[in-house]
Design a protein around this motif. Structure first.
Motif, PDB file in Angstrom:
ATOM      1  N   ASP A 147       0.854  -1.185   0.000  1.00  0.00           N
ATOM      2  CA  ASP A 147       0.000   0.000   0.000  1.00  0.00           C
ATOM      3  C   ASP A 147       0.889   1.234   0.000  1.00  0.00           C
ATOM      4  O   ASP A 147       0.876   2.027   0.933  1.00  0.00           O
ATOM      5  CB  ASP A 147      -0.934  -0.003   1.215  1.00  0.00           C
ATOM      6  N   GLY A 148       1.679   1.367  -1.042  1.00  0.00           N
ATOM      7  CA  GLY A 148       2.584   2.496  -1.153  1.00  0.00           C
ATOM      8  C   GLY A 148       4.026   2.087  -0.962  1.00  0.00           C
ATOM      9  O   GLY A 148       4.348   1.243  -0.119  1.00  0.00           O
ATOM     10  N   LYS A 149       4.910   2.686  -1.738  1.00  0.00           N
ATOM     11  CA  LYS A 149       6.330   2.360  -1.662  1.00  0.00           C
ATOM     12  C   LYS A 149       6.931   2.785  -0.336  1.00  0.00           C
ATOM     13  O   LYS A 149       7.746   2.070   0.256  1.00  0.00           O
ATOM     14  CB  LYS A 149       7.066   3.037  -2.821  1.00  0.00           C
ATOM     15  N   GLU A 150       6.532   3.960   0.166  1.00  0.00           N
ATOM     16  CA  GLU A 150       7.087   4.468   1.422  1.00  0.00           C
ATOM     17  C   GLU A 150       6.745   3.541   2.581  1.00  0.00           C
ATOM     18  O   GLU A 150       7.600   3.223   3.415  1.00  0.00           O
ATOM     19  CB  GLU A 150       6.569   5.880   1.703  1.00  0.00           C
ATOM     20  N   ALA A 151       5.493   3.097   2.641  1.00  0.00           N
ATOM     21  CA  ALA A 151       5.084   2.201   3.719  1.00  0.00           C
ATOM     22  C   ALA A 151       5.783   0.852   3.619  1.00  0.00           C
ATOM     23  O   ALA A 151       6.106   0.229   4.635  1.00  0.00           O
ATOM     24  CB  ALA A 151       3.562   2.011   3.700  1.00  0.00           C
ATOM     25  N   SER A 179       7.334   6.694   7.882  1.00  0.00           N
ATOM     26  CA  SER A 179       7.258   7.554   6.706  1.00  0.00           C
ATOM     27  C   SER A 179       6.245   8.673   6.946  1.00  0.00           C
ATOM     28  O   SER A 179       5.360   8.570   7.794  1.00  0.00           O
ATOM     29  CB  SER A 179       6.857   6.745   5.466  1.00  0.00           C
ATOM     30  N   ALA A 180       6.396   9.737   6.180  1.00  0.00           N
ATOM     31  CA  ALA A 180       5.510  10.894   6.286  1.00  0.00           C
ATOM     32  C   ALA A 180       5.329  11.507   4.909  1.00  0.00           C
ATOM     33  O   ALA A 180       6.228  11.453   4.063  1.00  0.00           O
ATOM     34  CB  ALA A 180       6.073  11.927   7.258  1.00  0.00           C
ATOM     35  N   ALA A 181       4.152  12.081   4.688  1.00  0.00           N
ATOM     36  CA  ALA A 181       3.840  12.762   3.434  1.00  0.00           C
ATOM     37  C   ALA A 181       3.324  14.155   3.749  1.00  0.00           C
ATOM     38  O   ALA A 181       2.623  14.360   4.744  1.00  0.00           O
ATOM     39  CB  ALA A 181       2.799  11.972   2.635  1.00  0.00           C
ATOM     40  N   VAL A 182       3.676  15.101   2.900  1.00  0.00           N
ATOM     41  CA  VAL A 182       3.266  16.498   3.081  1.00  0.00           C
ATOM     42  C   VAL A 182       2.333  16.881   1.938  1.00  0.00           C
ATOM     43  O   VAL A 182       2.692  16.756   0.756  1.00  0.00           O
ATOM     44  CB  VAL A 182       4.482  17.442   3.112  1.00  0.00           C
TER      45      VAL A 182
END
Length: 259
Positions: A147-151, A179-182
């Motif tokens: 569920d997403g590359k960062e996760a 991880s964090a997204a802005v």
């Protein structure tokens, strides 16, 4: 003379055909707010070490739609490799064919390698490779659901660190990753795939909370320096909670093995 009803030299199409269906351009965009958790909350983590009995160490991690299995083999010596005072740490990541909405090919691609490089960098500073001359530690991760590359990078690093501890390999400390997204002025921790796609930039921080030291920071997209620092600070705080989950899971597994 051959009949003109069917041309055997060509592949004939079906008798009936339908127009293709395209995604509606006016479909609603992902929501700007979270309904399942707060902006600075991460997904609940389930971690179980020692899942694969054939490996020297293993761990399985699950966080909502993220499911990753990790196996560690080694340390083992390879006669074909030249002598080295420090051991080698190899990380290999592979997606299951059904891990994403679009079926993955069985061969490794660039995304698999980039995730493996990120996890390798997150773990490298924590393993005492100077105690393992001419030895190799192999880490294999299978992403069962993504569920997403960062996760995937963050959860993979946590699972690999727990598997290394389960294998009894000496480490300076357990590695936690978040991880964090802005998006605009908002910071979302542990973003999903949809949240990462609409974000202005993302940050992945890996650290050893027991030593209060950072092992790796990955950033993508365009972020002001102040926002990047805020993301790293928020991730570092959550890494302390993740470290407690990993330590408790390892302790319970050890108590189960010894009882």
């Amino acid at each position: 003379m051959a009949s003109g009803a069917m041309d055997r030299r060509r592949i004939n199409g079906p008798e009936e055909s339908f127009p293709p269906v395209y995604d509606d351009e006016d479909a609603p965009q992902p929501s700007a707010t979270r309904s399942d958790r707060g902006e600075l909350d991460i997904r609940p983590i389930f971690l179980r070490p020692g899942l694969i009995s054939q490996a020297n160490g293993s761990a399985y991690i699950e966080a909502d739609k993220i499911k990753i299995a990790c196996a560690v083999y080694g340390p083992r010596q390879n006669k074909n490799v030249a002598y080295s005072e420090q051991g080698r740490l190899n990380v290999e990541v592979k997606y299951a064919p059904y891990a994403t909405a679009r079926r993955k090919a069985p061969l490794r691609d660039a995304e698999d390698r980039s995730i493996g490089v990120a996890i390798h960098q997150a773990l490298l500073a924590s393993v005492r490779l100077e105690l393992l001359p001419k030895s190799t530690v192999d880490i294999f991760l299978v992403i069962i659901e993504a569920d997403g590359k960062e996760a995937s990078i963050a959860s993979g690093a946590v699972a690999a660190s727990a598997a290394l501890a389960d294998a009894g390999i000496e480490m300076l400390g357990l590695v936690s990753s978040c991880s964090a997204a802005v998006t605009g002025d908002k910071i979302w921790l542990d973003p999903s795939a949809a949240e990462s796609e609409q974000a202005d930039g993302t940050v992945i921080l890996s650290c050893m909370p027991a030593l209060d030291s950072v092992t790796s920071v990955w950033q993508s997209g365009r972020l002001p320096p102040q926002k990047a620092l805020e993301c790293m600070h928020a991730c570092q705080q959550k890494c302390v909670d993740i470290h407690s989950v990993v330590a408790q899971a390892l302790l319970e597994h050890h108590q189960t093995q010894t009882s």
